[in-house]
Write an enzyme that holds these catalytic residues in place. Structure first.
Site: not given
Length: 176
Positions: A36, A94, A136
């Protein structure tokens, strides 16, 4: 029928800043061995913020796709970080917006075939202005788009980000 597969041994191929890659030895429910491939990801938190009928979206270049796409504000969870705190952090970083409350609306498994990533989708309530402070090397534009417009983008197949689609469709269903 038993469905659970058992991990026999985790075999790390790559350990990175955002993801780890494994190719595990595992055992199928009937006892046969298998392999897997797993992309380990710490998960993420995203925020649907609707004010005055408009959705706060960020438009950001996504290197893997080679294009700038619209998304709701979101980010990776830091190790051991509470998803609600990460959502609050990402919303403010943001967009510069601060929510007095974040209501968990959905937990999304974006690609269950090969990753353990979970995205916690919150709705921002009681939103006020704060100060944007991007990470950054982070470059994005914030746009406030009418909910109806974004829903039409989804309907036309013009919006591609899964977490944003799920958040807005869940929001629209809750308003019917």
């Amino acid at each position: 029928m038993r469905l659970e597969e058992r991990t026999v041994r985790k075999n790390y191929i790559y350990r990175g800043k955002i993801v780890n890659l494994r190719c595990d030895d595992a055992q199928l429910p009937d006892g046969r061995p298998c392999r897997r491939e797993v992309v380990e990801h710490p998960g993420g938190a995203a925020v649907l913020c609707v004010r005055d009928g408009k959705v706060a979206l960020v438009k950001q270049f996504r290197y893997a796709y080679g294009e700038a796409i619209y998304e709701i504000p979101a980010g990776k969870l830091n190790e051991g970080e509470d998803a609600r705190l990460a959502a609050a952090r990402e919303l403010e970083e943001e967009t510069g917006l601060v929510a007095s409350e974040l209501a968990l609306r959905f937990v999304l498994y974006p690609t269950p075939g090969y990753t353990n990533e979970k995205i916690y989708i919150y709705e921002a309530l009681g939103v006020s202005e704060g100060a944007q402070h991007l990470d950054e090397g982070e470059f994005l534009n914030v746009e406030y788009v009418p909910v109806k417009t974004v829903l039409s983008w989804i309907e036309k197949g013009e919006l591609h980000d899964a977490k944003t689609i799920v958040a807005l469709q869940q929001y629209a269903l809750g308003r019917q």
